[in-house]
Scaffold this motif. Structure first.
Motif, PDB file in Angstrom:
ATOM      1  N   SER A  91      -4.637  -1.178  -5.314  1.00 44.75           N
ATOM      2  CA  SER A  91      -4.177  -0.105  -6.296  1.00 44.75           C
ATOM      3  C   SER A  91      -4.728  -0.365  -7.864  1.00 44.75           C
ATOM      4  CB  SER A  91      -2.342   0.639  -5.758  1.00 44.75           C
ATOM      5  OG  SER A  91      -2.333   0.856  -7.373  1.00 44.75           O
ATOM      6  N   GLU A 150       2.560   4.004  -4.319  1.00 37.71           N
ATOM      7  CA  GLU A 150       1.620   2.397  -4.283  1.00 37.71           C
ATOM      8  C   GLU A 150       2.817   2.047  -5.581  1.00 37.71           C
ATOM      9  OE1 GLU A 150      -0.799   1.432  -3.301  1.00 37.71           O
ATOM     10  OE2 GLU A 150      -2.786   2.789  -2.797  1.00 37.71           O
ATOM     11  N   ARG A 203      -5.895   9.281  -0.593  1.00 38.52           N
ATOM     12  CA  ARG A 203      -5.445   7.864  -1.092  1.00 38.52           C
ATOM     13  C   ARG A 203      -5.592   7.907  -2.628  1.00 38.52           C
ATOM     14  NH1 ARG A 203      -5.477   4.569   1.114  1.00 38.52           N
ATOM     15  NH2 ARG A 203      -5.182   1.948  -0.107  1.00 38.52           N
ATOM     16  N   ARG A 204      -4.425   7.678  -3.042  1.00 35.43           N
ATOM     17  CA  ARG A 204      -5.297   7.869  -4.703  1.00 35.43           C
ATOM     18  C   ARG A 204      -6.396   6.463  -5.613  1.00 35.43           C
ATOM     19  NH1 ARG A 204      -6.119   4.834  -8.853  1.00 35.43           N
ATOM     20  NH2 ARG A 204      -5.815   2.836  -6.991  1.00 35.43           N
ATOM     21  N   TYR A 233      -4.099   1.124 -10.182  1.00 33.20           N
ATOM     22  CA  TYR A 233      -3.103   1.454 -10.883  1.00 33.20           C
ATOM     23  C   TYR A 233      -1.987   0.540 -10.935  1.00 33.20           C
ATOM     24  CZ  TYR A 233       0.874   5.360 -11.956  1.00 33.20           C
ATOM     25  OH  TYR A 233       2.171   6.147 -12.908  1.00 33.20           O
ATOM     26  N   ASP A 268       0.987  -1.209   0.118  1.00 30.10           N
ATOM     27  CA  ASP A 268       0.158   0.053   0.354  1.00 30.10           C
ATOM     28  C   ASP A 268       0.728   1.031   0.322  1.00 30.10           C
ATOM     29  OD1 ASP A 268      -2.561   1.533   0.217  1.00 30.10           O
ATOM     30  OD2 ASP A 268      -2.675   1.521   1.676  1.00 30.10           O
ATOM     31  N   ASN A 303       0.482  10.246  -4.631  1.00 31.09           N
ATOM     32  CA  ASN A 303      -0.438   8.774  -4.446  1.00 31.09           C
ATOM     33  C   ASN A 303      -0.058   7.482  -5.235  1.00 31.09           C
ATOM     34  OD1 ASN A 303      -1.806   8.825  -1.429  1.00 31.09           O
ATOM     35  ND2 ASN A 303      -3.562   9.855  -3.096  1.00 31.09           N
ATOM     36  N   GLN A 304       0.220   8.057  -6.542  1.00 35.01           N
ATOM     37  CA  GLN A 304       0.457   6.589  -7.282  1.00 35.01           C
ATOM     38  C   GLN A 304       2.098   6.267  -7.122  1.00 35.01           C
ATOM     39  OE1 GLN A 304      -0.184   9.122 -11.322  1.00 35.01           O
ATOM     40  NE2 GLN A 304      -2.282   7.658 -10.583  1.00 35.01           N
ATOM     41  N   SER A 329      -2.993  -5.587  -3.760  1.00 33.87           N
ATOM     42  CA  SER A 329      -3.249  -4.447  -3.237  1.00 33.87           C
ATOM     43  C   SER A 329      -4.450  -3.554  -3.671  1.00 33.87           C
ATOM     44  CB  SER A 329      -1.434  -3.424  -4.627  1.00 33.87           C
ATOM     45  OG  SER A 329      -2.348  -2.302  -4.854  1.00 33.87           O
TER      46      SER A 329
END
Length: 339
Positions: free
Chosen positions: A60, A39, A156-157, A62, A4, A35-36, A58
């Motif tokens: 994410s 991650e 957060r993203r 992304y 994370d 954020n990116q 995850s």
């Protein structure tokens, strides 16, 4: 193994973390990041630190979608440029992560997990990343530390807020980018008009970020100017927030357009969905989009509108934004010509 990332401000102080269920964990910090980046850093740190077969879990999209949908293959084929022909954001992190995954095919896989749910290890890495972002100090250990702070309440993203007109806007100096759809921008595929317009938007956003370091782009991610705005924001290293009128607006789009929408959505620093249900008819969809435009006008400080001066729908939007923000805060950008 779970990963994370967290960031206070986006950009701002950030932290990353990874943890093996019932085993090792590690976290780290960066003084000015996004954020990116956190991650991707979390995944890179884990993949390079841990031996043997790994499943990276995850929240994410992304990170997960890059490998699930094999975005990296297109990036490499285009010389580390995205579909918009812009340099891939965070290449300095993506490239070593992709190389680490490719070095031993089959060793590393990726799985998405819903953030802020009931998964204890996802909660653990969330707390570790937030702690590192706040304290600007990482740590390592085994199991679950007894002195961890609260879960992620910093920006957060990819987080999604769902609500109606009262949905809160993100912090920062907000600028909405909107305007023409593809027919007035050279067509639906990549073309010189769209490329030059995107480049001009990126230059404007980069200049505005000098005046407003907390600049954030608001975009509906519709086909045309709204997606160009997101791509321009990424090129200018400005975070963008996706503001959707309703869930899954890409349902009826062709597969390539849908894939690109999902890639842009994954790259947003946050997602706001204003209405919880998709409309059942086209008139209802149009009404929902008008409500979204009204929300944008209430919450933005400025607007960039791609308009050639002739489209009545976009002209109406320009007048509405001018009424809400003041004429001086609405910047009209003519679609760049190919001559």
């Amino acid at each position: 193994m779970y990963t994370d990332g967290a960031c206070i401000g986006n950009p701002g102080p950030g932290g990353w973390a990874w943890a093996v269920p019932g085993g090792r964990f590690a976290s780290g910090a960066a003084p000015h990041t996004t954020n990116q980046r956190m991650e991707v850093t979390a995944a890179l740190e884990a993949v390079t630190a841990l031996p043997g077969p790994l499943q990276v879990v995850s929240d994410s999209t992304y990170v997960v979608n890059c490998f699930r949908d094999r975005w990296w293959e297109g990036w490499m084929a285009r010389g580390w440029r995205n579909k918009a022909k812009q340099p891939v954001a965070n290449r300095d992190l993506w490239e070593p992560l992709v190389e680490a995954v490719r070095a031993d095919p089959g060793r590393v896989s990726f799985r998405w997990v819903k953030g802020h749910g009931t998964d204890a290890v996802n909660d653990l890495v969330d707390r570790l990343a937030v702690e590192a972002a706040r304290n600007q100090r990482g740590r390592t250990g085994l199991g679950t530390p007894a002195d961890l702070g609260s879960a992620d309440t910093v920006g957060r993203r990819g987080s999604a807020a769902v609500g109606a007109a009262g949905t809160a806007a993100p912090e920062g100096h907000l600028i909405v980018v909107t305007g023409h759809r593809p027919p007035a921008l050279g067509g639906y595929d990549d073309n010189p008009v769209a490329d030059r317009t995107r480049h001009e938007l990126a230059e404007i956003l980069a200049a505005k970020r000098v005046l407003h370091p907390d600049l954030v782009v608001l975009t509906g991610l519709g086909l045309g100017a709204e997606q160009l705005g997101a791509e321009a924001a990424a090129a200018a290293d400005v975070p963008y927030v996706a503001v959707l009128a309703y869930p899954d607006p890409d349902t009826m789009w062709p597969a390539p357009s849908k894939a690109h929408f999902r890639e842009l959505l994954a790259g947003a620093s946050a997602t706001i969905v204003l209405e919880s249900r998709a409309p059942a008819t086209r008139p209802l969809a149009g009404a929902a989009l008008r409500r979204r435009d009204a929300w944008l006008a209430r919450n933005a400080a400025e607007a960039l509108v791609v308009w050639d001066g002739t489209g009545t729908d976009v002209g109406r939007l320009v007048r509405s934004l001018s009424d809400s923000l003041g004429e001086a805060e609405v910047w009209v950008v003519a679609p760049a010509t190919t001559t």
